[in-house]
Design a protein around this motif. Sequence first.
Motif: not given
Ligand SMILES: [Zn+2]
Length: 272
Positions: A255, A9, A41, A15
């Motif tokens: 992330h 990500h 995403h 998030h």
């Molecule tokens: Zn995620």
Amino acid sequence: MVKWDTHTHSQFCKHGSGEETALMVEKAIDLGFTRYSISEHAPLPESFIPDPARRSEFTLLSSEVDDYFSHIKELKKIYGNRIEILSGLEIDYLSGFEQYTFEFIKTYQNDLDDLIISLHCIDGKGGLRSVDYTPDDFKDGLLNYYGSINTVYSIYWETVKKMLDMDFGFSKMKRIGHIGLINKFSNKFPWVSEWMNDVGFFENIFSQVQSNGWTLEFNAAGMTKGYNGNAYLTEPMLYWCKKMNIDILYGSDSHGTEMVGMYYDNYLELTG
Ligand SMILES: [Zn+2]
Ligand SMILES: [Zn+2]
């Protein structure tokens, strides 16, 4: 040999850790990765979560997509001689929103080198519900709604089968993210063990994976303690991957910088 992180990500993720994507790329370079997919995403349909602030907690907003692709182009310019960066997205398969998804992919196919299709939501209380958000949400949206973990499990795998048969109109790369995500809270809500370990149950599903040309993912986030610790690929699934020569690719699902490259050795051990 190509050392590839297929699932990461970016700084666009609300998030995530909020760290700059560049720091994640630099860590991947330090760890000897030679290819790196950035797979934020993709935007959810507005009708799915009407409030933009809430929608934006989960995914990019449609208004951010152009900036996101320019961001990746910049990173390619800066780091392109040290690591091959692929411009990607992680797209949700949302049952009932197929037309939205097809049109989205068609619109951006020239910006995309890579694509992950993931299933995070299945039918449940009040519509589509997440299988991986929080244990409480899982209980409320799915477990209490269907009344048994077995039913939740079979609805999940029925939806996987629908997804595997879908033509998403993107031929460069066909990859399913974390195919066994339903097991995320299996420590908390144990499945009936005969189901989880039934090799026969997975034969149909994995022959569909193979005949439709999908590759699968060793998802490092699924190795994290507290979850199920099997990268969302259980023994029976691995058995069929081996038998049917289904490729399993490494994805950190980072992330933030912390997860970049995590469990790569476990991946090699499992697939080598
Ligand atoms: Zn995620
Ligand atoms: Zn992801």
